[in-house]
Design an enzyme around this catalytic site. Structure first.
Site, PDB file in Angstrom:
ATOM      1  CG  ASN A 106      -1.782   1.124   1.424  1.00  0.00           C
ATOM      2  OD1 ASN A 106      -1.464   2.230   0.999  1.00  0.00           O
ATOM      3  ND2 ASN A 106      -2.915   0.901   2.076  1.00  0.00           N
ATOM      4  CG  ASP A 124      -3.211  -7.793  10.079  1.00  0.00           C
ATOM      5  OD1 ASP A 124      -3.517  -7.403   8.939  1.00  0.00           O
ATOM      6  OD2 ASP A 124      -3.836  -8.697  10.662  1.00  0.00           O
ATOM      7  CE  LYS A 153      -7.986   6.523   9.759  1.00  0.00           C
ATOM      8  NZ  LYS A 153      -8.373   5.808   8.542  1.00  0.00           N
TER       9      LYS A 153
HETATM   10  P1  IMP Z   1      -4.798  -3.746   6.586  1.00  0.00           P
HETATM   11  O1  IMP Z   1      -4.201  -3.934   7.925  1.00  0.00           O
HETATM   12  O2  IMP Z   1      -4.317  -2.525   5.890  1.00  0.00           O
HETATM   13  O3  IMP Z   1      -4.738  -4.989   5.735  1.00  0.00           O
HETATM   14  O4  IMP Z   1      -6.344  -3.437   6.820  1.00  0.00           O
HETATM   15  C1  IMP Z   1      -7.299  -4.460   6.995  1.00  0.00           C
HETATM   16  C2  IMP Z   1      -8.690  -3.921   6.783  1.00  0.00           C
HETATM   17  O5  IMP Z   1      -9.172  -3.377   8.014  1.00  0.00           O
HETATM   18  C3  IMP Z   1      -8.812  -2.804   5.762  1.00  0.00           C
HETATM   19  O6  IMP Z   1      -8.996  -3.315   4.462  1.00  0.00           O
HETATM   20  C4  IMP Z   1     -10.056  -2.082   6.253  1.00  0.00           C
HETATM   21  O7  IMP Z   1     -11.204  -2.762   5.808  1.00  0.00           O
HETATM   22  C5  IMP Z   1      -9.958  -2.234   7.757  1.00  0.00           C
HETATM   23  N1  IMP Z   1      -9.242  -1.073   8.337  1.00  0.00           N
HETATM   24  C6  IMP Z   1      -8.004  -1.057   8.896  1.00  0.00           C
HETATM   25  N2  IMP Z   1      -7.676   0.186   9.301  1.00  0.00           N
HETATM   26  C7  IMP Z   1      -8.725   0.963   8.990  1.00  0.00           C
HETATM   27  C8  IMP Z   1      -8.973   2.369   9.143  1.00  0.00           C
HETATM   28  O8  IMP Z   1      -8.132   3.161   9.627  1.00  0.00           O
HETATM   29  N3  IMP Z   1     -10.175   2.797   8.705  1.00  0.00           N
HETATM   30  C9  IMP Z   1     -11.102   1.977   8.152  1.00  0.00           C
HETATM   31  N4  IMP Z   1     -10.918   0.682   7.953  1.00  0.00           N
HETATM   32  C10 IMP Z   1      -9.726   0.165   8.393  1.00  0.00           C
END
Ligand code: IMP
Length: 203
Positions: free
Chosen positions: A10, A70, A176
């Site tokens: 990302n 994560d 945020k």
């Molecule tokens: P990752 O840790 O970036 O893989 O995030 C996992 C999932 O959790 C994301 O695709 C979102 O659906 C949700 N998520 C994680 N952090 C946030 C946030 O700050 N806002 C909204 N959704 C979040």
């Protein structure tokens, strides 16, 4: 200067972490810049397991100090779901909107007044010799039926913060970062990194 691999595909996160880590004697690098195409399967059942799995796999492959995270959303009325499955909650190919609408639908069909929820994030730092540090952060809120706001991503439009009288998607990026699960976990991880550098030297 020692390199720190921020192990995420990302680009937004790389930019955010690069700016957070400015000031440490580290050169922040990315999977792309290191030519690493491997995708790690997130097979853990906790955020910490997945963060460590990613950080240690990429540290082994790259030979570099590695940072991975994560995160996800836990909803009390759903016994903590979607949790580590937050990104996969509405199946492959679904959008952020599909996911939060499914969540709201599910809560409405349960007819529950319990809307308590929290975002959680774990950051793992893994060194090629196997030393591993984890830090975590969370932010409490509640799930609302009507999505509001267009900032942020994921479940932000339905995550309401009573202290702010706003959903996460209505906050500025700066606010945020100050209050979010990721901000808390990342600032603690930055302190841990500074200690590691003091112990092991910068080079
Ligand atoms: P990752 O840790 O970036 O893989 O995030 C996992 C999932 O959790 C994301 O695709 C979102 O659906 C949700 N998520 C994680 N952090 C946030 C946030 O700050 N806002 C909204 N959704 C979040």
């Amino acid at each position: 200067m020692r390199k720190l691999l921020v192990a995420t595909h990302n680009q937004g996160k790389i930019l955010e972490y690069r700016s957070l880590l400015a000031g440490l004697p580290l050169e922040v690098t990315s999977l792309e810049a290191e030519g690493i195409a491997l995708d790690v399967n997130e097979t853990g059942v906790t955020f910490a397991e997945n963060a460590v799995l990613k950080a240690c796999t990429y540290a082994r492959i790259s030979g570099l100090w590695t940072w991975a995270d994560d995160s996800g959303l836990e909803v009390d009325a759903l016994d903590g779901a979607p949790g580590v499955y937050s990104a996969r909650y509405a199946g492959p190919g679904a959008s952020d909107r599909d996911r939060y609408l499914k969540l709201v639908d599910e809560l409405q069909s349960m007819n529950t007044r319990d809307r308590a929820a929290r975002f959680r994030c774990v950051v793992a730092i893994c060194l090629p010799d196997g030393e591993t540090i984890t830090t975590d952060g969370h932010v409490e809120g509640e799930i609302v039926d009507e999505p509001r706001g267009s900032n942020g991503f994921g479940y932000d439009p339905v995550f309401y913060l009573s202290d702010h009288g706003a959903t996460m998607a209505e906050l500025s990026q700066e606010t945020k970062n100050q209050i979010s699960h990721r901000g808390h976990a990342a600032r603690a991880a930055k302190l841990a990194l500074a200690e590691l550098i003091a112990d092991r030297g910068a080079g």
